[in-house]
Design an enzyme around this catalytic site. Structure first.
Site, mmCIF file in Angstrom:
data_model
loop_
_atom_site.group_PDB
_atom_site.id
_atom_site.type_symbol
_atom_site.label_atom_id
_atom_site.label_comp_id
_atom_site.label_asym_id
_atom_site.label_seq_id
_atom_site.Cartn_x
_atom_site.Cartn_y
_atom_site.Cartn_z
ATOM 1 N N ASP A 94 0.789 -1.239 0.000
ATOM 2 C CA ASP A 94 0.000 0.000 0.000
ATOM 3 C C ASP A 94 0.821 1.290 0.000
ATOM 4 O O ASP A 94 0.364 2.323 -0.435
ATOM 5 C CB ASP A 94 -0.926 0.017 1.237
ATOM 6 C CG ASP A 94 -0.168 -0.239 2.543
ATOM 7 O OD1 ASP A 94 1.065 -0.377 2.489
ATOM 8 O OD2 ASP A 94 -0.808 -0.304 3.609
ATOM 9 N N HIS A 95 2.070 1.219 0.470
ATOM 10 C CA HIS A 95 2.821 2.461 0.668
ATOM 11 C C HIS A 95 3.581 2.945 -0.568
ATOM 12 O O HIS A 95 4.075 4.056 -0.584
ATOM 13 C CB HIS A 95 3.840 2.291 1.805
ATOM 14 C CG HIS A 95 3.240 2.458 3.170
ATOM 15 N ND1 HIS A 95 2.294 1.615 3.681
ATOM 16 C CD2 HIS A 95 3.466 3.392 4.138
ATOM 17 C CE1 HIS A 95 1.971 2.007 4.902
ATOM 18 N NE2 HIS A 95 2.658 3.086 5.199
ATOM 19 N N ASP A 159 3.749 -1.019 11.617
ATOM 20 C CA ASP A 159 3.263 0.294 11.211
ATOM 21 C C ASP A 159 2.595 0.889 12.436
ATOM 22 O O ASP A 159 1.867 0.193 13.159
ATOM 23 C CB ASP A 159 2.245 0.150 10.078
ATOM 24 C CG ASP A 159 1.906 1.496 9.485
ATOM 25 O OD1 ASP A 159 2.419 1.816 8.397
ATOM 26 O OD2 ASP A 159 1.137 2.254 10.118
ATOM 27 N N ARG A 447 -1.450 12.468 10.153
ATOM 28 C CA ARG A 447 -0.209 13.198 10.428
ATOM 29 C C ARG A 447 -0.072 14.396 9.513
ATOM 30 O O ARG A 447 -0.464 14.322 8.358
ATOM 31 C CB ARG A 447 0.995 12.283 10.176
ATOM 32 C CG ARG A 447 1.009 11.185 11.141
ATOM 33 C CD ARG A 447 2.356 10.503 11.225
ATOM 34 N NE ARG A 447 2.212 9.631 12.351
ATOM 35 C CZ ARG A 447 2.689 8.403 12.406
ATOM 36 N NH1 ARG A 447 3.420 7.932 11.425
ATOM 37 N NH2 ARG A 447 2.489 7.674 13.466
ATOM 38 N N SER A 642 6.304 7.372 13.281
ATOM 39 C CA SER A 642 6.124 6.050 12.681
ATOM 40 C C SER A 642 6.927 4.946 13.345
ATOM 41 O O SER A 642 7.763 5.168 14.222
ATOM 42 C CB SER A 642 6.451 6.130 11.201
ATOM 43 O OG SER A 642 7.668 5.520 10.934
ATOM 44 N N ARG A 644 8.880 2.973 11.562
ATOM 45 C CA ARG A 644 9.953 2.581 10.637
ATOM 46 C C ARG A 644 11.276 2.394 11.365
ATOM 47 O O ARG A 644 11.823 3.321 11.948
ATOM 48 C CB ARG A 644 10.066 3.584 9.487
ATOM 49 C CG ARG A 644 10.421 4.990 9.895
ATOM 50 C CD ARG A 644 10.287 5.964 8.730
ATOM 51 N NE ARG A 644 8.879 6.247 8.483
ATOM 52 C CZ ARG A 644 8.408 7.429 8.089
ATOM 53 N NH1 ARG A 644 9.216 8.429 7.832
ATOM 54 N NH2 ARG A 644 7.114 7.611 7.908
#
Ligand code: MIC
Ligand code: SF4
Length: 754
Positions: A94-95, A159, A447, A642, A644
């Site tokens: 999706d990203h 995520d 965000r 996030s 990440r």
């Protein structure tokens, strides 16, 4: 339907597990405690845990990963030496889809551009027994809510918005890839037992107010760090009267207050949602144990006795809010926006309104926005801003198309992007963004950090409900209050927008042609996973070196970051997402968004070897080449945002040894520990001021590194003077072992690889 057997097994023990938890704690339990005590790695509870203190091992039911983080998670998992994942897991593409023209064209382009990464993820998933959701299937959190989330379950996901599944009564928590790797490898998952924040919702949402406004208000109260280390549990008549997807929105954006997760007790709205998404059996199972899927009655009757903090919000009186710019906790009620915008010099002309994202793209959200979009034609108005929609899943998209909603949007000139993150994560090829003009956008995402949506530092982004965003896009004006103001239509008449109306669930049911799911091979042993050694997008990982066994001396200051330093500042997304599977290449974005305390500039730091100023990554590469360790200094809530882990792996890879800050965001702090870095906090926050640009820094006490014991930091200043300061840490015994081994994965690898 997925997981039915797993849910049956879990539920069959649930009551007994809750009873054991209640006995250990010795009082009635909140929902959060019930779910946590029902998921202890050891089985039945034998002791009560200290909230905010005890580290506890859990056994999550499921793991979810999205493509931008799954690459690193799975590259690590491949090193663990297992044949198959130990718990049900999924990957969602999706990203990596850039929003530019429309869903079809954009999807075709993305599949072409990122085929190497998609092929890698599809084959790793196939090999190790992981469900794979193809590009176009939708955004991870929406797909999880539709297919996997269930009341009382526990899930982790790579995520930060994994927390969305709290809308269906889960404890769902965002983690770095290394944590996901542990759970997929069959190891326990460790979490500091959270504190508990109770939010009592009284009254009922009405008119223009939406679930989003609840979390916008909560963010205003708690700020971006107020939820750190806590689970937020919502309850009260306002909670039960709200839709399940609305609850999802509230939980989703709980990531923005730093909360570990948020959740709601099982109720009718969840049952309706489960049934509408083809999970009647799960609803029936949940009905069977429903007293365990909400807090004990005493808790909600007397919340202040059971929660560490209680907030009460009356939904009947709650106003629509807009939060921003540049931070999701700057909450302004719409009635105050006019004066606030004027006072702060925020541009009031709205260029673009964007709805959708994992936060707000339910059938209910879209139907309510459509009720406003219809009024554009009916009342002779014209859409004043650009307007875009990113549906959260193919199921939602297909259903809203079938029900005629997309036609309504089309008629007013809106653009429908692919079912993906798109503009929310900077994957937005916005025309003219490179000119860096001051401008305003409004969106229903979560965000709004600088540069996040379009890369332009001068884009003022405000977060609101989809219905408010739609109304503002129609008006084209940030100071428009749809509750009180009128608009002038094309015929010069004054008209007022009617309050939005919609459907909680599609009256004719959800429908979908191809949901985009690919089941893994039953036996993956023959599946080959290929990573080209010349690839710019994928790189197999090399284990990090173990700690050398001595104190760290002669470190140079890489950067002293000033103010907000989110993971977007540390490892920017957007154009850099393409390197998420290639550690060396993505390291070229390390800290390029952080503001240098000494000159207020981004990506411009003093190279202590040459004395010259240059970009952060290049400077660090000089230190690495010269085997000089370095240290990063930061401000409050460092690493906010996030999950990440690139934000922790990049400094690790380039030879930064420690990150010393005033305070950390939870996921980032864990990510640093997992990768074998030192994540430290100033014992006295004022010591931040003692760090000078030319300092050489020693970290002492590592040979006696122990839980709860501060380390000493010596700052050797260029003028020959020095300061000794203390640094705290939150490492437990096991995490200290990660540090010593050079990263947690080095320990797992030893267990599995013979
Ligand atoms: C985000 O919203 O910032 C992301 C992109 O979804 C991240 C994960 C990532 O950086 O890949 C998150 O929130 O964890
Ligand atoms: Fe995607 Fe945005 Fe949701 Fe993150 S917050 S998962 S980028 S839609």
């Amino acid at each position: 339907m997925f997981d039915l057997e797993m849910i049956k097994t879990l539920y069959s023990n649930f009551g007994a597990r809750v009873a054991a938890g209640r006995k250990a704690v010795g009082r009635p339990l909140t929902l959060t405690e019930k779910i946590l005590y029902a998921h202890l790695w050891q089985g039945d509870a034998t002791e009560a845990y200290d909230r905010g203190k005890s580290y506890v091992d859990f056994a999550p039911d499921r793991v979810a990963m999205q493509d931008a983080t799954a690459q690193m998670a799975l590259l690590q998992f491949m090193q663990a030496g297992r044949d198959k994942v130990a718990v049900p897991s999924t990957v969602h593409c999706d990203h990596l889809i850039v929003a530019k023209e429309n869903s079809k064209t954009d999807l075709v382009r993305a599949v072409k551009e990122s085929s190497e990464v998609y092929d890698f993820l599809a084959s790793v998933s196939n090999k190790y027994g992981i469900g794979f959701w193809k590009p176009g299937a939708g955004i991870i959190h929406q797909v999880v809510l539709e297919n996997y989330a269930f009341p009382g379950g526990m899930m982790i996901g790579t995520d930060s918005h994994t927390v969305n599944a709290g809308g269906l009564g889960m404890i769902a928590i965002g983690v770095g890839g290394a944590d996901a790797c542990d759970v997929m490898a069959g190891l326990p998952w460790e979490l500091k037992f959270p504190k508990l924040i109770g939010v009592k919702l009284t009254g009922k949402l009405n008119g223009w107010t939406a679930p989003k406004d609840v979390i916008l208000k909560v963010a205003g109260i708690l700020t971006v760090k107020g939820g750190t280390g806590a689970v937020v549990e919502y309850f009260g008549e306002g909670a039960t009267s709200m839709s399940c997807t609305g609850k999802g929105t509230i939980c989703n954006m709980g990531a923005e207050i730093g909360a570990t997760t948020s959740t709601f007790g099982y109720d009718e709205s969840m049952s309706r949602y489960l049934k509408a998404t083809g999970r009647e059996d799960v609803a029936a199972l949940a009905d069977g144990i429903k007293e365990h899927l909400t807090a004990d009655a005493e808790v909600y009757a007397n919340p202040s006795e059971y929660f560490d903090q209680v907030i009460e919000i009356n939904l009947t009186e709650l106003e629509p809010h807009l939060n921003g710019p540049f931070t999701p906790d700057l909450a302004t009620p719409i009635s105050k926006m006019k004066e606030e915008a004027l006072r702060n010099g925020w541009p009031t002309k709205i260029e673009v309104g964007l709805i959708g994202s994992c936060t707000n793209s339910s059938y209910e959200d879209i139907s309510r926005s459509v009720s406003l979009a219809r009024q554009v034609t009916e009342k002779g108005l014209k859409l004043k801003s650009e307007f875009t929609i990113t549906p959260g899943s193919e199921t939602v998209r297909f259903t809203i198309e079938k029900d005629g909603f997309l036609d309504v949007f089309d008629k007013i000139g809106a653009t429908v992007f692919a079912n993906a993150c798109g503009p929310c994560i900077g994957m937005w090829d916005r025309v003219g963004a490179e000119k860096a003009e001051k401008n305003t956008i409004v969106h229903s995402f979560n965000r709004n950090f600088a540069k996040r949506a379009d890369g332009n530092p001068n884009t003022f982004a405000f977060v609101g409900s989809p219905e408010l965003v739609t109304a503002l896009a129609i008006a084209g004006d940030l100071s428009f209050n749809p509750l009180t103001d009128t608009l002038t239509n094309e015929a010069g008449q004054k008209v007022k927008l009617d309050a939005p109306t919609g459907y909680e669930l599609p009256p004719k049911g959800f429908a979908v042609d191809d949901p985009g799911f690919q089941a893994p091979a039953a036996d993956g042993s023959k599946v080959q996973v290929k990573v080209s050694p010349t690839s710019s997008r994928l790189q197999l990982l090399e284990p990090f070196a173990a700690w050398e066994g001595t104190d760290l001396k002669g470190l140079r200051l890489l950067i002293k970051a000033k103010g907000k330093c989110t993971t977007d500042h540390i490892s920017m997304a957007g154009p850099w997402l393409k390197f998420r599977g290639h550690l060396d290449n993505i390291s070229n974005n390390m800290l390029i968004g952080a503001v240098n305390f000494f000159n207020e500039k981004t990506d411009f730091v003093k190279n202590q070897v040459t004395g010259e100023y240059g970009p952060v990554p290049a400077t660090q590469r000089v230190y690495k080449a010269a085997s000089i360790g370095s240290i990063v200094v930061g401000d409050e809530n460092y690493g906010e945002g996030s999950s990440r882990e690139h934000a922790a792996m990049e400094p690790r890879h380039l030879g930064v040894r420690a990150v010393l800050v005033k305070s950390f965001a939870r996921i980032h702090e864990t990510n640093l520990k997992k990768q074998g870095m030192l994540g430290l906090t100033f014992a006295d926050k004022n010591d931040y001021d003692k760090i000078q640009e030319d300092d050489t820094i020693d970290i002492l006490g590592l040979t006696e590194f122990a839980p709860g014991k501060a380390l000493a930091i010596v700052l050797h200043h260029a003028d020959g003077t020095s300061d000794i300061i203390l640094a705290n840490h939150t490492y437990n015994e096991q995490q200290i072992e990660w540090f010593k081994a050079g990263g947690a994965l080095n320990i797992i690898r030893k267990q599995f690889v013979k």
